[in-house]
Design a protein around this motif. Structure first.
Motif, short mmCIF file in Angstrom:
data_model
loop_
_atom_site.label_atom_id
_atom_site.label_comp_id
_atom_site.label_asym_id
_atom_site.label_seq_id
_atom_site.Cartn_x
_atom_site.Cartn_y
_atom_site.Cartn_z
N LEU A 40 15.20 151.14 -20.68
CA LEU A 40 14.68 151.61 -19.39
C LEU A 40 14.62 150.38 -18.52
N SER A 41 15.69 150.14 -17.78
CA SER A 41 15.75 148.91 -16.99
C SER A 41 16.63 149.14 -15.77
N VAL A 42 16.61 148.17 -14.86
CA VAL A 42 17.32 148.34 -13.59
C VAL A 42 18.81 148.55 -13.78
N ASN A 43 19.37 148.06 -14.89
CA ASN A 43 20.82 148.24 -15.04
C ASN A 43 21.20 149.20 -16.17
N SER A 44 20.32 150.13 -16.50
CA SER A 44 20.64 151.09 -17.55
C SER A 44 21.14 152.41 -16.97
N ASP A 45 22.36 152.79 -17.38
CA ASP A 45 22.94 154.07 -16.94
C ASP A 45 22.78 155.15 -18.00
N THR A 46 22.11 154.84 -19.10
CA THR A 46 22.04 155.80 -20.19
C THR A 46 21.23 157.04 -19.79
N VAL A 47 21.78 158.19 -20.09
CA VAL A 47 21.06 159.44 -19.83
C VAL A 47 20.11 159.69 -20.99
N LEU A 48 18.85 159.92 -20.67
CA LEU A 48 17.86 160.14 -21.72
C LEU A 48 17.99 161.55 -22.28
N LYS A 49 17.93 161.64 -23.62
CA LYS A 49 18.14 162.94 -24.26
C LYS A 49 17.04 163.21 -25.28
N PRO A 50 16.79 164.48 -25.58
CA PRO A 50 15.77 164.80 -26.59
C PRO A 50 16.06 164.08 -27.90
#
Ligand code: GLY
Ligand code: MN
Ligand code: MN
Length: 357
Positions: free
Chosen positions: A302-312
Motif C-alpha cells: 500500500l504505497s504511492v507507486n503500487s498498482d496492485t488491485v486488492l483482492k479478497p
C-alpha cells in the motif's frame, strides 16, 4: 493443500509455455511443498513434482512434502536436475530470477549446458497473494498472540527500564505462548528515538512524559504478525495528543474505506491525505502498509507507486505514522484481511491513547 497449489502453479506455467520450474526461494519452496528444512529445491513439471534435498532431511522431507518425490541430490545438485530433465525429455528450465545469485546462475548455466535457462518472476509469489483458509487461520492466531503480548507488556513498561529489556520481555512472551521467534527485530523506541521509524530496541532507558513506540510480531507456524502501538509514559503534552490523534484518524480512515477492487496507491492515499491535511505530510515518509504472510514484508504494497488491485484473501498491514526529529513519533499498525465486501481486522489491541503512570 499443497496438491491444489501444485495444480495452480502448473496452470500458471502452462499459460506462459513453461515446462519445468526450479524453485530456489525458501518461502516459495515452503509454500509449494510444506517442507520446512533449510536446504531444498523444488522442481515442478506438468508430470512430476520433485523435492531435492540432502541426507540431513532424509526422514523429515518425505513426511512434510507429501505430494513430492523426494530425491537426495548428488554432490552437485545440477547433476540430479539434469537426470530428471533428461528422463522427462525436457530441454528448458525456468528459474526464479529474483532469487538466484548471479554466481549460482553462472554455475547452473555451465553445468546444465544444453538446457535453456528461462528467467521467471513472481510465479509462486502471485499464488501466495491470496491466502487460503488454512493460512488465514494461522495468521489470525499469530495476530492474536501479538495482541496478548501487547496487553502483557503494558504491565511491564515503566521509566528506568532499557528498551532492550522491554524487547526481551516481548520476545520471551511471544515464545512462551507459541511463537517460534519474533517475526523481525523488535522495535522499542522511546522519547526522541520514537521519531526513528525503525528504531530497533537499544540501550536507552525509558523516561517520563514521552512516547514509547512498540512494533513487534510473532513468527508462528511459518506465518508473521506485525503490530505497532505507541503509548505515553507519564504526562502527555498537547503536542503528544495532537500527533497521536492525527495518526489514529489516518489509520481509521484507511480501515473504514479499504475494500477489494481498490489499488494499493488509493489505499495509501487514504492515510496520506489525512496526515497532509494537518501539515505533517513531510513527516510520513514510508508506505501505508505491506502484505503479510510467510514473509514479514511481501506483496501487495500500500504505497504511492503500487498498482496492485486488492483482492479478497490478501492480508496487509495498515501503519501510518508521523515522525518529528527531536520530539518523537507515533505509528499505529494493524493487520487486516481483505474480504469480499471490506476488511477483517485481525489485530484487536486497543488504539485508545494509553497513558501509563
Ligand atoms: N516492523 C516493520 C514494519 O512494520 O513493517
Ligand atoms: Mn511493524
Ligand atoms: Mn509492518
Amino acid at each position: 493443500m499443497e496438491s491444489v497449489r501444485i495444480q495452480r502453479l502448473r496452470n500458471a506455467m502452462a499459460k506462459i509455455g513453461l515446462e519445468a520450474l526450479l524453485i530456489t526461494n525458501v518461502y516459495n519452496r515452503r509454500y509449494m511443498t510444506g517442507f520446512t528444512g533449510t536446504a531444498g529445491y523444488a522442481l515442478i513439471t506438468q508430470e512430476k513434482a520433485v523435492l531435492y534435498t540432502d541426507f540431513r532431511y532424509r526422514t523429515q522431507a518425505p513426511l512434510q512434502a507429501k505430494y513430492y518425490e523426494v530425491i537426495e541430490h548428488l554432490p552437485n545438485l545440477t547433476d540430479s536436475i539434469k537426470m530428471t530433465l533428461n528422463e522427462l525429455q525436457l530441454a528448458r528450465l525456468g528459474f526464479e530470477q529474483d532469487h538466484l545469485r548471479f554466481g549460482t546462475y553462472q554455475e547452473y548455466a555451465k553445468k546444465l549446458a544444453g538446457i535453456e535457462l528461462v528467467p521467471t518472476s513472481n510465479l509462486v509469489e502471485t499464488l501466495r497473494l491470496e491466502k487460503d483458509d488454512s493460512e488465514l487461520q494461522v495468521l489470525r492466531e499469530a495476530a492474536e498472540l501479538a495482541d496478548r503480548t501487547f496487553s502483557h507488556i503494558l504491565k511491564v513498561l515503566r521509566p528506568g527500564l532499557a528498551e532492550k529489556d522491554i524487547a526481551l520481555e516481548i520476545e520471551i512472551f511471544l515464545r512462551r505462548n507459541g511463537a517460534d521467534s519474533s517475526s523481525f527485530d523488535t522495535i522499542v523506541a522511546s522519547g526522541e528515538r520514537s521519531a526513528l521509524p525503525h528504531g530497533v530496541a537499544g540501550e536507552r532507558k525509558l523516561g517520563s512524559n514521552e512516547f514509547v513506540k512498540l512494533d513487534f510480531g510473532a513468527y508462528y507456524k511459518g506465518y508473521c504478525s506485525d503490530i505497532t502501538r505507541t503509548v505515553l509514559l507519564g504526562k502527555p503534552s498537547d503536542k503528544h495528543r495532537q500527533i497521536y490523534d492525527i495518526v489514529l484518524e489516518a489509520q481509521l480512515n484507511v480501515l473504514e474505506h479499504l475494500k477489494p477492487g481498490m489499488i494499493g496507491r488509493e489505499a495509501d492515499a487514504l492515510a496520506r491525505g489525512v496526515i497532509a491535511k494537518y501539515g505533517y505530510g513531510d513527516h510520513f515518509g514510508h508506505g501505508t502498509g505491506h502484505g503479510l504472510g510467510l514473509e514479514i514484508h511481501e506483496a501487495p504494497r500500500l504505497s504511492v507507486n503500487s498498482d496492485t488491485v486488492l483482492k479478497p484473501g490478501m492480508v496487509v498491514t495498515v501503519e501510518p505514522g508521523i515522525y518529528l526529529p527531536g520530539f518523537g513519533g507515533v505509528r499505529i499498525e494493524d493487520d487486516v484481511v481483505i474480504t469480499h465486501n471490506g476488511i477483517e481486522i485481525i489485530t484487536k489491541a486497543s488504539k485508545d491513547f494509553i497513558v501509563l503512570n
